[in-house]
Design a protein around this motif. Structure first.
Motif, mmCIF file in Angstrom:
data_model
loop_
_atom_site.group_PDB
_atom_site.id
_atom_site.type_symbol
_atom_site.label_atom_id
_atom_site.label_comp_id
_atom_site.label_asym_id
_atom_site.label_seq_id
_atom_site.Cartn_x
_atom_site.Cartn_y
_atom_site.Cartn_z
ATOM 1 N N LEU A 2 -46.647 -72.201 -23.686
ATOM 2 C CA LEU A 2 -45.640 -72.985 -23.350
ATOM 3 C C LEU A 2 -45.530 -74.031 -23.746
ATOM 4 O O LEU A 2 -46.217 -74.912 -23.773
ATOM 5 N N VAL A 3 -44.255 -74.188 -24.367
ATOM 6 C CA VAL A 3 -43.985 -75.687 -25.290
ATOM 7 C C VAL A 3 -42.714 -76.387 -24.496
ATOM 8 O O VAL A 3 -41.604 -75.548 -24.670
ATOM 9 N N ILE A 4 -42.867 -77.441 -24.019
ATOM 10 C CA ILE A 4 -41.725 -78.058 -23.459
ATOM 11 C C ILE A 4 -41.459 -79.213 -24.333
ATOM 12 O O ILE A 4 -42.174 -80.106 -24.382
ATOM 13 N N VAL A 7 -37.419 -84.162 -26.357
ATOM 14 C CA VAL A 7 -36.833 -84.749 -27.386
ATOM 15 C C VAL A 7 -36.106 -83.959 -28.366
ATOM 16 O O VAL A 7 -35.433 -84.505 -29.384
ATOM 17 N N ASP A 8 -36.326 -82.652 -28.267
ATOM 18 C CA ASP A 8 -35.556 -81.836 -29.228
ATOM 19 C C ASP A 8 -33.859 -81.989 -28.811
ATOM 20 O O ASP A 8 -33.698 -82.590 -27.660
ATOM 21 N N SER A 9 -33.063 -81.609 -29.501
ATOM 22 C CA SER A 9 -31.704 -81.810 -29.286
ATOM 23 C C SER A 9 -30.990 -80.564 -29.486
ATOM 24 O O SER A 9 -30.950 -79.905 -30.438
ATOM 25 N N PRO A 10 -30.503 -79.765 -28.443
ATOM 26 C CA PRO A 10 -30.939 -80.358 -26.969
ATOM 27 C C PRO A 10 -32.384 -80.122 -26.527
ATOM 28 O O PRO A 10 -32.896 -79.278 -27.285
ATOM 29 N N PRO A 11 -32.703 -80.666 -25.338
ATOM 30 C CA PRO A 11 -34.019 -80.379 -24.901
ATOM 31 C C PRO A 11 -34.219 -78.629 -24.774
ATOM 32 O O PRO A 11 -33.565 -78.155 -24.457
ATOM 33 N N SER A 12 -35.523 -78.230 -25.261
ATOM 34 C CA SER A 12 -35.810 -76.875 -25.059
ATOM 35 C C SER A 12 -37.184 -76.579 -24.499
ATOM 36 O O SER A 12 -38.189 -77.404 -24.427
ATOM 37 N N VAL A 13 -37.458 -75.291 -24.246
ATOM 38 C CA VAL A 13 -38.660 -74.737 -23.889
ATOM 39 C C VAL A 13 -38.692 -73.508 -24.561
ATOM 40 O O VAL A 13 -37.882 -72.603 -24.847
ATOM 41 N N THR A 14 -40.046 -73.299 -24.939
ATOM 42 C CA THR A 14 -40.424 -72.304 -25.888
ATOM 43 C C THR A 14 -41.820 -71.481 -25.336
ATOM 44 O O THR A 14 -42.459 -72.274 -25.075
ATOM 45 N N VAL A 15 -41.642 -70.275 -25.426
ATOM 46 C CA VAL A 15 -43.024 -69.540 -25.112
ATOM 47 C C VAL A 15 -43.340 -68.817 -26.536
ATOM 48 O O VAL A 15 -42.497 -68.060 -26.897
ATOM 49 N N THR A 31 -32.777 -73.513 -24.187
ATOM 50 C CA THR A 31 -32.366 -74.819 -23.880
ATOM 51 C C THR A 31 -32.757 -75.043 -22.416
ATOM 52 O O THR A 31 -32.676 -74.424 -21.712
ATOM 53 N N THR A 32 -33.384 -76.275 -22.058
ATOM 54 C CA THR A 32 -33.820 -76.546 -21.057
ATOM 55 C C THR A 32 -32.598 -76.399 -19.679
ATOM 56 O O THR A 32 -31.625 -76.795 -20.144
ATOM 57 N N THR A 48 -36.338 -73.080 -15.882
ATOM 58 C CA THR A 48 -36.731 -74.357 -16.823
ATOM 59 C C THR A 48 -35.981 -75.499 -16.332
ATOM 60 O O THR A 48 -35.992 -76.841 -17.027
ATOM 61 N N GLY A 49 -35.019 -75.601 -15.568
ATOM 62 C CA GLY A 49 -34.375 -76.633 -14.942
ATOM 63 C C GLY A 49 -35.117 -77.692 -14.231
ATOM 64 O O GLY A 49 -34.744 -78.834 -14.022
ATOM 65 N N ILE A 50 -36.383 -77.234 -13.964
ATOM 66 C CA ILE A 50 -37.456 -78.045 -13.366
ATOM 67 C C ILE A 50 -37.662 -79.101 -14.199
ATOM 68 O O ILE A 50 -38.418 -80.046 -13.806
ATOM 69 N N PHE A 51 -37.509 -78.921 -15.602
ATOM 70 C CA PHE A 51 -37.879 -79.932 -16.626
ATOM 71 C C PHE A 51 -37.146 -80.963 -17.056
ATOM 72 O O PHE A 51 -37.139 -81.751 -17.835
ATOM 73 N N LEU A 52 -35.736 -80.737 -16.278
ATOM 74 C CA LEU A 52 -34.773 -81.741 -16.544
ATOM 75 C C LEU A 52 -34.936 -82.983 -15.881
ATOM 76 O O LEU A 52 -35.399 -83.071 -14.681
ATOM 77 N N GLY A 53 -34.473 -84.018 -16.333
ATOM 78 C CA GLY A 53 -34.595 -85.332 -15.664
ATOM 79 C C GLY A 53 -35.699 -86.143 -15.933
ATOM 80 O O GLY A 53 -36.282 -86.748 -15.471
#
Length: 53
Positions: A2-4, A7-15, A31-32, A48-53
């Motif tokens: 899992l990659v969070i 700083v990606d534009s927009p922020p992302s999460v990848t499995v 997208t996050t 993935t909303g838990i990674f916002l903020g």
């Protein structure tokens, strides 16, 4: 794996999954803030909303 990436534009999460011969066969990116399916053996929908903020 899992990659969070905040700083990606927009922020992302990848499995990355299904490793074979040293390479991941499946890459799923969202997208996050959007749900991301983690495949078996985890078999879980990640909010993935838990990674916002």
């Amino acid at each position: 794996m899992l990659v969070i990436d905040p700083v990606d534009s927009p922020p992302s999460v990848t499995v990355l999954s299904d490793p074979e011969d040293g390479f991941y066969q499946t890459v799923t990116r969202v997208t996050t803030g959007k749900p991301l399916r983690l495949p078996a053996p985890v078999d879980f929908d990640l909010d993935t909303g838990i990674f916002l903020g």
